[in-house]
Design a protein around this motif. Structure first.
Motif, PDB file in Angstrom:
ATOM      1  N   GLN A 146       0.832  -1.198   0.000  1.00 18.72           N
ATOM      2  CA  GLN A 146       0.000   0.000   0.000  1.00 18.72           C
ATOM      3  C   GLN A 146       0.872   1.257   0.000  1.00 18.72           C
ATOM      4  OE1 GLN A 146      -3.398   0.027  -0.211  1.00 18.72           O
ATOM      5  NE2 GLN A 146      -3.277  -2.200  -0.431  1.00 18.72           N
ATOM      6  N   ALA A 147       0.326   2.312  -0.585  1.00 22.26           N
ATOM      7  CA  ALA A 147       1.024   3.604  -0.536  1.00 22.26           C
ATOM      8  C   ALA A 147       1.230   4.023   0.916  1.00 22.26           C
ATOM      9  CB  ALA A 147       0.217   4.656  -1.287  1.00 22.26           C
ATOM     10  N   LYS A 148       2.436   4.467   1.221  1.00 24.29           N
ATOM     11  CA  LYS A 148       2.799   4.764   2.605  1.00 24.29           C
ATOM     12  C   LYS A 148       2.511   6.218   2.957  1.00 24.29           C
ATOM     13  CE  LYS A 148       6.359   1.196   2.974  1.00 24.29           C
ATOM     14  NZ  LYS A 148       5.656   0.437   4.014  1.00 24.29           N
ATOM     15  N   LYS A 149       2.209   6.409   4.219  1.00 22.97           N
ATOM     16  CA  LYS A 149       2.058   7.754   4.758  1.00 22.97           C
ATOM     17  C   LYS A 149       3.446   8.294   5.123  1.00 22.97           C
ATOM     18  CE  LYS A 149      -2.498   7.522   4.837  1.00 22.97           C
ATOM     19  NZ  LYS A 149      -2.652   6.177   4.254  1.00 22.97           N
ATOM     20  N   PRO A 150       3.597   9.624   5.182  1.00 20.81           N
ATOM     21  CA  PRO A 150       4.927  10.190   5.480  1.00 20.81           C
ATOM     22  C   PRO A 150       5.575   9.627   6.735  1.00 20.81           C
ATOM     23  CG  PRO A 150       3.462  11.927   4.729  1.00 20.81           C
ATOM     24  CD  PRO A 150       2.617  10.687   4.858  1.00 20.81           C
ATOM     25  N   TRP A 151       4.809   9.481   7.820  1.00 24.10           N
ATOM     26  CA  TRP A 151       5.408   9.000   9.070  1.00 24.10           C
ATOM     27  C   TRP A 151       5.795   7.524   9.008  1.00 24.10           C
ATOM     28  CZ3 TRP A 151       0.469  10.929   8.473  1.00 24.10           C
ATOM     29  CH2 TRP A 151      -0.568   9.999   8.488  1.00 24.10           C
ATOM     30  N   GLU A 152       5.224   6.770   8.041  1.00 24.84           N
ATOM     31  CA  GLU A 152       5.560   5.356   7.916  1.00 24.84           C
ATOM     32  C   GLU A 152       6.928   5.143   7.272  1.00 24.84           C
ATOM     33  OE1 GLU A 152       1.082   3.420   7.486  1.00 24.84           O
ATOM     34  OE2 GLU A 152       2.176   4.001   5.675  1.00 24.84           O
ATOM     35  N   LEU A 153       7.415   6.144   6.567  1.00 27.37           N
ATOM     36  CA  LEU A 153       8.717   6.001   5.901  1.00 27.37           C
ATOM     37  C   LEU A 153       9.864   5.890   6.904  1.00 27.37           C
ATOM     38  CD1 LEU A 153       8.532   8.506   2.902  1.00 27.37           C
ATOM     39  CD2 LEU A 153       7.706   6.162   3.055  1.00 27.37           C
ATOM     40  N   PHE A 154       9.699   6.505   8.066  1.00 28.83           N
ATOM     41  CA  PHE A 154      10.788   6.530   9.037  1.00 28.83           C
ATOM     42  C   PHE A 154      11.047   5.149   9.649  1.00 28.83           C
ATOM     43  CE2 PHE A 154       9.287  10.907   8.888  1.00 28.83           C
ATOM     44  CZ  PHE A 154      10.484  11.599   8.757  1.00 28.83           C
ATOM     45  N   SER A 155      10.084   4.244   9.551  1.00 33.14           N
ATOM     46  CA  SER A 155      10.273   2.899  10.097  1.00 33.14           C
ATOM     47  C   SER A 155      10.562   1.860   9.016  1.00 33.14           C
ATOM     48  CB  SER A 155       9.030   2.474  10.892  1.00 33.14           C
ATOM     49  OG  SER A 155       7.879   2.484  10.067  1.00 33.14           O
ATOM     50  N   ASP A 156      10.648   2.294   7.760  1.00 34.31           N
ATOM     51  CA  ASP A 156      10.915   1.383   6.644  1.00 34.31           C
ATOM     52  C   ASP A 156      12.419   1.349   6.362  1.00 34.31           C
ATOM     53  OD1 ASP A 156      11.049  -0.092   4.324  1.00 34.31           O
ATOM     54  OD2 ASP A 156       9.394   0.946   3.341  1.00 34.31           O
ATOM     55  N   ARG A 157      13.074   0.274   6.767  1.00 37.30           N
ATOM     56  CA  ARG A 157      14.533   0.182   6.630  1.00 37.30           C
ATOM     57  C   ARG A 157      14.971   0.017   5.175  1.00 37.30           C
ATOM     58  NH1 ARG A 157      17.268  -0.581  11.291  1.00 37.30           N
ATOM     59  NH2 ARG A 157      19.003  -1.545  10.180  1.00 37.30           N
ATOM     60  N   SER A 158      14.067  -0.426   4.293  1.00 38.99           N
ATOM     61  CA  SER A 158      14.446  -0.636   2.900  1.00 38.99           C
ATOM     62  C   SER A 158      14.695   0.684   2.170  1.00 38.99           C
ATOM     63  CB  SER A 158      13.366  -1.433   2.165  1.00 38.99           C
ATOM     64  OG  SER A 158      12.162  -0.685   2.062  1.00 38.99           O
ATOM     65  N   ILE A 159      14.177   1.795   2.703  1.00 40.61           N
ATOM     66  CA  ILE A 159      14.389   3.097   2.058  1.00 40.61           C
ATOM     67  C   ILE A 159      15.118   4.060   2.999  1.00 40.61           C
ATOM     68  CG2 ILE A 159      12.394   2.903   0.522  1.00 40.61           C
ATOM     69  CD1 ILE A 159      10.920   4.758   2.543  1.00 40.61           C
ATOM     70  N   ARG A 160      15.859   3.490   3.941  1.00 37.68           N
ATOM     71  CA  ARG A 160      16.520   4.327   4.941  1.00 37.68           C
ATOM     72  C   ARG A 160      17.450   5.345   4.305  1.00 37.68           C
ATOM     73  NH1 ARG A 160      20.298   1.136   8.938  1.00 37.68           N
ATOM     74  NH2 ARG A 160      21.180   0.640   6.901  1.00 37.68           N
ATOM     75  N   TRP A 161      18.331   4.904   3.398  1.00 31.47           N
ATOM     76  CA  TRP A 161      19.303   5.819   2.817  1.00 31.47           C
ATOM     77  C   TRP A 161      18.666   6.797   1.838  1.00 31.47           C
ATOM     78  CZ3 TRP A 161      23.622   6.818   5.013  1.00 31.47           C
ATOM     79  CH2 TRP A 161      24.245   5.841   5.809  1.00 31.47           C
ATOM     80  N   GLN A 162      17.612   6.343   1.147  1.00 33.71           N
ATOM     81  CA  GLN A 162      16.898   7.271   0.276  1.00 33.71           C
ATOM     82  C   GLN A 162      16.268   8.403   1.083  1.00 33.71           C
ATOM     83  OE1 GLN A 162      16.835   3.868   0.102  1.00 33.71           O
ATOM     84  NE2 GLN A 162      15.631   3.212  -1.667  1.00 33.71           N
ATOM     85  N   LEU A 163      15.668   8.048   2.218  1.00 34.29           N
ATOM     86  CA  LEU A 163      15.003   9.059   3.047  1.00 34.29           C
ATOM     87  C   LEU A 163      16.026  10.012   3.657  1.00 34.29           C
ATOM     88  CD1 LEU A 163      12.308  10.039   4.170  1.00 34.29           C
ATOM     89  CD2 LEU A 163      12.626   8.494   6.114  1.00 34.29           C
ATOM     90  N   ILE A 164      17.134   9.459   4.146  1.00 38.14           N
ATOM     91  CA  ILE A 164      18.201  10.316   4.695  1.00 38.14           C
ATOM     92  C   ILE A 164      18.704  11.277   3.627  1.00 38.14           C
ATOM     93  CG2 ILE A 164      20.563  10.322   5.574  1.00 38.14           C
ATOM     94  CD1 ILE A 164      19.920   7.676   6.977  1.00 38.14           C
ATOM     95  N   THR A 165      18.881  10.763   2.410  1.00 33.81           N
ATOM     96  CA  THR A 165      19.366  11.589   1.310  1.00 33.81           C
ATOM     97  C   THR A 165      18.388  12.708   0.988  1.00 33.81           C
ATOM     98  OG1 THR A 165      20.545   9.694   0.356  1.00 33.81           O
ATOM     99  CG2 THR A 165      20.133  11.567  -1.092  1.00 33.81           C
ATOM    100  N   ALA A 166      17.096  12.370   0.905  1.00 29.66           N
ATOM    101  CA  ALA A 166      16.080  13.375   0.589  1.00 29.66           C
ATOM    102  C   ALA A 166      16.043  14.471   1.651  1.00 29.66           C
ATOM    103  CB  ALA A 166      14.713  12.708   0.465  1.00 29.66           C
TER     104      ALA A 166
END
Length: 386
Positions: A146-166
């Motif tokens: 499912q499409a994720k909410k903004p706060w759900e990204l912080f607990s998703d380890r598969s996109i950790r480096w993408q989120l840090i980069t953004a």
């Protein structure tokens, strides 16, 4: 805003500013998202640069029509503020004819027919199959997600480096010194001998410089790539931070030093427009897949605006305390961003969103495996009898 003076209600001015801010916040998130999703892979960088090109173009137009010879007089300010309705009306007339994002139609709505129709409208009747294949691969890869909410990204380890980069590049876009250089520009131009009544024209020159470099970046981004431009831009900005600090410190040394300071100002603006000014939004779009991209852009946009607010609040105290040496703070920020992008962020040019995601995923897995291997080795060492 335009009728606030004739009616005598200053509250209308505040409401108008508030609504303009809401639109700016929404559009600066949605526009890069939409352009990045509808663009063919090989032209995605150039099309996504439209945001930066027209943003700087709008700033330049605002500076020009704000001159005394046009609408810059005190009696003309209601008319000047009313001009914001022109692009708003144009968009209301044209946007209904735009198709919905094909990726949104296929992956979020599951409507393949509407997706195909939108692709044909955007790419032509025979040129959409390649994009459809890429989207279908991504759809299969994200089945059941499912499409994720903004706060759900912080607990998703598969996109950790993408989120840090953004978060990092959006934060750095406001904290890299570009706002400081505009603050110091009037002082530097004044020291160079430009008359007080001509300072506005010099400021318009900096706006024109940023607009032209954004346009140049749009032409180069799909050939040189994102990494080269953003690393090169931040590296040059670090160099100009040093030059501005030195030349402003030595203003009284020689009559030609203020002119050197002016050149450094334009060079700094040029470097910003060539790299961080345009590439930041594109990278934020490209680092994520369909299920996480909208939420990531919301986070990136929020960080960007909060950083702008932060630098607006802190910068006056920074200048009062450090004066021209405040550019050394921005020098450190620029260098840290260069090092991070060089070692962490891969090139995204001419890659599908899925390929970029898998490249980051393999990076995450390799680091995790190395970490687990180290832990296993440590456990084995500890288990050896003494």
């Amino acid at each position: 805003m335009g009728v606030s003076q004739p009616t005598g209600y200053f509250e209308l001015l505040i409401i108008g500013r508030f609504l303009s801010g809401v639109n700016a916040g929404v559009s600066l998130c949605v526009q890069p998202l939409y352009l990045g999703e509808i663009a063919p892979r090989e032209f995605r960088g150039g099309m996504s640069m439209g945001t930066a090109i027209f943003l700087t173009g709008g700033l330049l137009i605002g500076q020009v029509i704000g001159l005394q010879e046009l609408l810059g007089r005190a009696e003309h300010w209601p008319l000047l503020l009313s001009t914001t309705c022109i692009p708003a009306v144009l968009q209301l007339l044209t946007l209904p004819w735009f198709p919905e994002s094909p990726r949104y139609l296929l992956m979020d709505k599951g409507d393949a027919t509407a997706c195909t129709k939108a692709l044909k409208q955007l790419h032509g009747g025979d040129d959409y199959h390649k994009e459809m294949e890429d989207m279908e691969k991504e759809r299969i890869n994200t089945l059941g997600v499912q499409a994720k909410k903004p706060w759900e990204l912080f607990s998703d380890r598969s996109i950790r480096w993408q989120l840090i980069t953004a978060i990092l590049i959006n934060c750095a876009q406001q904290l890299n010194g570009i706002n400081a250089i505009y603050f110091y520009a009037s002082y530097i131009f004044r020291q160079a001998g430009i008359p007080e009544d001509k300072l506005l024209y010099a400021t318009v020159g900096t706006g024109a410089c940023e607009c032209l470099t954004a346009l140049t970046c749009g032409f180069l981004i799909d050939s040189l790539g994102r990494r080269v431009l953003i690393i090169g831009g931040y590296t040059l900005m670090a160099v100009w931070c040093i030059c501005v600090t030195v030349t402003v410190t030595l203003q009284e040394l020689s009559p030609w030093v203020p002119y050197l300071s002016m050149a450094c100002v334009f060079a700094f603006v040029f470097s910003f427009g060539l790299g961080p000014g345009g590439v930041t939004n594109i990278l934020t779009v490209e680092l994520f897949t369909q299920t996480t991209r909208p939420a990531a852009l919301a986070i990136g946009g929020a960080v960007n605006w909060l950083s702008f607010f932060f630098i607006g609040m802190v910068f006056p105290f920074l200048v009062n305390g450090l004066q021209q040496y405040c550019f050394l703070v921005f020098l450190v920020i620029c260098i840290l961003v260069v090092l991070y992008i060089f070692f962490i962020v891969p090139e995204t040019k001419n890659k599908t969103f899925l390929e970029i995601h898998e490249e980051f995923l393999s990076r995450n897995l390799s680091k995790k495996n190395r970490s687990e291997g180290t832990n296993d080795l440590g456990a084995n060492v500890l288990s050896i009898p003494r």
